[in-house]
Design a protein around this motif. Structure first.
Motif, PDB file in Angstrom:
ATOM      1  N   ALA A 243      -4.726 -21.257 -11.363  1.00 22.48           N
ATOM      2  CA  ALA A 243      -5.631 -21.108 -12.501  1.00 22.48           C
ATOM      3  C   ALA A 243      -5.188 -20.036 -13.482  1.00 22.48           C
ATOM      4  N   GLY A 244      -3.984 -19.542 -13.365  1.00 17.35           N
ATOM      5  CA  GLY A 244      -3.534 -18.491 -14.271  1.00 17.35           C
ATOM      6  C   GLY A 244      -2.247 -17.861 -13.795  1.00 17.35           C
ATOM      7  N   PHE A 245      -2.209 -16.538 -13.788  1.00 25.86           N
ATOM      8  CA  PHE A 245      -0.960 -15.833 -13.532  1.00 25.86           C
ATOM      9  C   PHE A 245      -0.813 -15.288 -12.114  1.00 25.86           C
ATOM     10  N   ALA A 246      -1.841 -15.389 -11.291  1.00 28.18           N
ATOM     11  CA  ALA A 246      -1.741 -14.828  -9.942  1.00 28.18           C
ATOM     12  C   ALA A 246      -0.597 -15.456  -9.154  1.00 28.18           C
ATOM     13  N   ASP A 247      -0.328 -16.744  -9.372  1.00 25.56           N
ATOM     14  CA  ASP A 247       0.729 -17.417  -8.618  1.00 25.56           C
ATOM     15  C   ASP A 247       2.112 -16.878  -8.982  1.00 25.56           C
ATOM     16  N   ILE A 248       2.391 -16.726 -10.262  1.00 23.99           N
ATOM     17  CA  ILE A 248       3.703 -16.191 -10.641  1.00 23.99           C
ATOM     18  C   ILE A 248       3.806 -14.721 -10.241  1.00 23.99           C
ATOM     19  N   ASP A 249       2.707 -13.983 -10.294  1.00 19.93           N
ATOM     20  CA  ASP A 249       2.718 -12.587  -9.835  1.00 19.93           C
ATOM     21  C   ASP A 249       3.237 -12.515  -8.398  1.00 19.93           C
ATOM     22  N   ASP A 291     -11.290 -26.670 -17.025  1.00 18.51           N
ATOM     23  CA  ASP A 291     -11.294 -25.212 -16.951  1.00 18.51           C
ATOM     24  C   ASP A 291      -9.882 -24.716 -16.693  1.00 18.51           C
ATOM     25  N   GLY A 292      -9.727 -23.391 -16.682  1.00 23.51           N
ATOM     26  CA  GLY A 292      -8.450 -22.780 -16.339  1.00 23.51           C
ATOM     27  C   GLY A 292      -7.302 -23.337 -17.169  1.00 23.51           C
ATOM     28  N   PRO A 293      -6.182 -23.694 -16.521  1.00 27.60           N
ATOM     29  CA  PRO A 293      -5.008 -24.159 -17.265  1.00 27.60           C
ATOM     30  C   PRO A 293      -5.226 -25.490 -17.968  1.00 27.60           C
ATOM     31  N   ALA A 294      -6.266 -26.235 -17.590  1.00 24.29           N
ATOM     32  CA  ALA A 294      -6.572 -27.470 -18.304  1.00 24.29           C
ATOM     33  C   ALA A 294      -7.200 -27.192 -19.668  1.00 24.29           C
ATOM     34  N   ASP A 295      -7.715 -25.994 -19.851  1.00 27.07           N
ATOM     35  CA  ASP A 295      -8.340 -25.621 -21.122  1.00 27.07           C
ATOM     36  C   ASP A 295      -7.538 -24.563 -21.870  1.00 27.07           C
ATOM     37  N   CYS A 296      -7.035 -23.560 -21.141  1.00 26.84           N
ATOM     38  CA  CYS A 296      -6.417 -22.384 -21.758  1.00 26.84           C
ATOM     39  C   CYS A 296      -4.894 -22.466 -21.664  1.00 26.84           C
ATOM     40  N   LEU A 297      -4.231 -22.454 -22.805  1.00 26.94           N
ATOM     41  CA  LEU A 297      -2.771 -22.561 -22.818  1.00 26.94           C
ATOM     42  C   LEU A 297      -2.111 -21.349 -22.180  1.00 26.94           C
ATOM     43  N   HIS A 298      -2.754 -20.190 -22.250  1.00 25.19           N
ATOM     44  CA  HIS A 298      -2.189 -18.994 -21.624  1.00 25.19           C
ATOM     45  C   HIS A 298      -2.223 -19.133 -20.103  1.00 25.19           C
ATOM     46  N   SER A 299      -3.322 -19.626 -19.557  1.00 20.83           N
ATOM     47  CA  SER A 299      -3.385 -19.867 -18.121  1.00 20.83           C
ATOM     48  C   SER A 299      -2.360 -20.905 -17.690  1.00 20.83           C
ATOM     49  N   LEU A 300      -2.177 -21.923 -18.506  1.00 17.60           N
ATOM     50  CA  LEU A 300      -1.204 -22.965 -18.178  1.00 17.60           C
ATOM     51  C   LEU A 300       0.206 -22.400 -18.109  1.00 17.60           C
ATOM     52  N   LEU A 301       0.523 -21.447 -18.965  1.00 18.16           N
ATOM     53  CA  LEU A 301       1.843 -20.829 -18.898  1.00 18.16           C
ATOM     54  C   LEU A 301       2.057 -20.146 -17.554  1.00 18.16           C
ATOM     55  N   GLY A 302       1.024 -19.473 -17.036  1.00 22.16           N
ATOM     56  CA  GLY A 302       1.161 -18.831 -15.738  1.00 22.16           C
ATOM     57  C   GLY A 302       1.515 -19.819 -14.648  1.00 22.16           C
ATOM     58  N   VAL A 303       0.856 -20.986 -14.645  1.00 23.83           N
ATOM     59  CA  VAL A 303       1.148 -22.013 -13.655  1.00 23.83           C
ATOM     60  C   VAL A 303       2.563 -22.540 -13.825  1.00 23.83           C
TER      61      VAL A 303
END
Length: 334
Positions: A243-249, A291-303
């Motif tokens: 849902a955001g940047f936690a995965d790449i972190d 919600d999350g990366p389906a809505d927010c392009l910044h969250s999608l970048l994290g994924v």
């Protein structure tokens, strides 16, 4: 798995196109904000980052020039900073400057608001003043964004860079490998608790990609690997997050620290493989979400960045028609 990866790539490319505005290079951040016809700094920078990551080929020249023009127009000429209400100005500035770097371009104006931190002693006072104890994740946006913005615009010299990395070296935590020494909790008292250890890991990620860019070493790579493995084993945070940047972190810290560690190679590979499978499972049906990366392009970048790092770490296991490219391998900051 290849079919799912290619479907995700196609879907992510579609999400970028859905947010395009009439002016070439101008993008919204949120799909739901259809009434907002003004380009957003994160929408625009993330659209460019995603197009680079998805590796669909060179940008048409009209679009390339549009990205440059739109991003440069967002800079405040007086302060040199970029503004957006969801993040600190240093984060937004570094993010937009880093996006311009993909196009071999720079902002039009000097980063005047950052220049006082070039003075003797000012950098160290600034880093000391960040909220390492209760908000290390958000605070890292400032501490890492400062370096990324200044280095990519050519506004800091070698001496300043040496001071920056010397501070990070001296303030790394010898127990966990995280930043900052004396501020990292021993364990997470509860999932998502702001005093848990994952916010310190997420903050560490931002400094780590600066170290990687500058070809500087981690002080405690083995301890950082052990911390990542423990977080995964104990599920101290909702991972994979999808849902955001936690995965790449998480993935970046584990993978890059392991390269310097010389230990736990097999265990790291197994963990990354488990993580990739769990992340893909969590991303099933994402196209139906709002919600999350389906809505927010910044969250999608994290994924997308997490998938790119996992693809590189697991050769032959997450195949796409064209390999994904992690923007952090070109320059710092996301």
């Amino acid at each position: 798995m290849m079919n799912q990866m290619n479907r995700l790539v196609d879907w992510m490319h579609q999400q970028v196109e859905l947010r395009a505005l009439a002016e070439p290079g101008a993008y919204r951040r949120y799909r739901a904000a259809a009434e907002d016809q003004k380009p957003n700094p994160y929408g625009t920078a993330d659209a460019l980052n995603l197009l680079y990551t998805l590796n669909r080929g060179p940008l048409p020249e009209q679009l390339r020039q549009g990205f440059i023009r739109v991003l440069q127009a967002m800079q405040d000429p007086a302060s040199g900073l970029f503004h957006e209400p969801t993040h600190h100005d240093f984060h937004c500035t570094a993010h937009c400057v880093a996006a311009l770097e993909i196009l071999d371009a720079r902002p039009l104006h000097p980063l005047a608001a950052m220049q006082p931190l070039l003075a003797t002693g000012a950098l160290e006072k600034f880093l000391d003043s960040l909220d390492w104890l209760s908000n290390p994740w958000d605070a890292s946006h400032q501490g890492a964004g400062l370096y990324a913005a200044l280095i990519l615009t050519g506004q800091c010299d070698r001496h300043w860079q040496d001071r920056y990395f010397a501070w990070l070296w001296e303030n790394a935590d010898p127990r966990s490998g995280l930043w900052r020494k004396g501020c990292v909790p021993p364990e997470a008292p509860a999932k998502h608790d702001p005093r848990g250890i994952f916010p310190s890991l997420a903050g560490t990620f931002h400094y780590l990609f600066n170290l990687q860019y500058a070809r500087r070493p981690l002080h405690y790579p083995r301890q950082l690997v052990e911390t990542c493995l423990r977080i995964w084993q104990d599920r101290e945070f909702d991972l994979p997050h999808a849902a955001g940047f936690a995965d790449i972190d998480f993935v970046y810290c584990l993978n890059r620290a392991s390269r310097q560690c010389g230990q736990y190679g097999a265990k790291v590979k197994i963990t990354l493989r488990q993580y990739a499978l769990a992340l893909l499972e969590k991303l099933q049906g994402i196209e139906a979400r709002t919600d999350g990366p389906a809505d927010c392009l910044h969250s999608l970048l994290g994924v997308a960045c997490a998938l790119a790092e996992l693809q590189a770490a697991l050769p032959g296991e997450l195949v796409t028609d064209r390999p994904l490219r992690l923007v952090l391998d070109r320059r710092p900051f996301i």
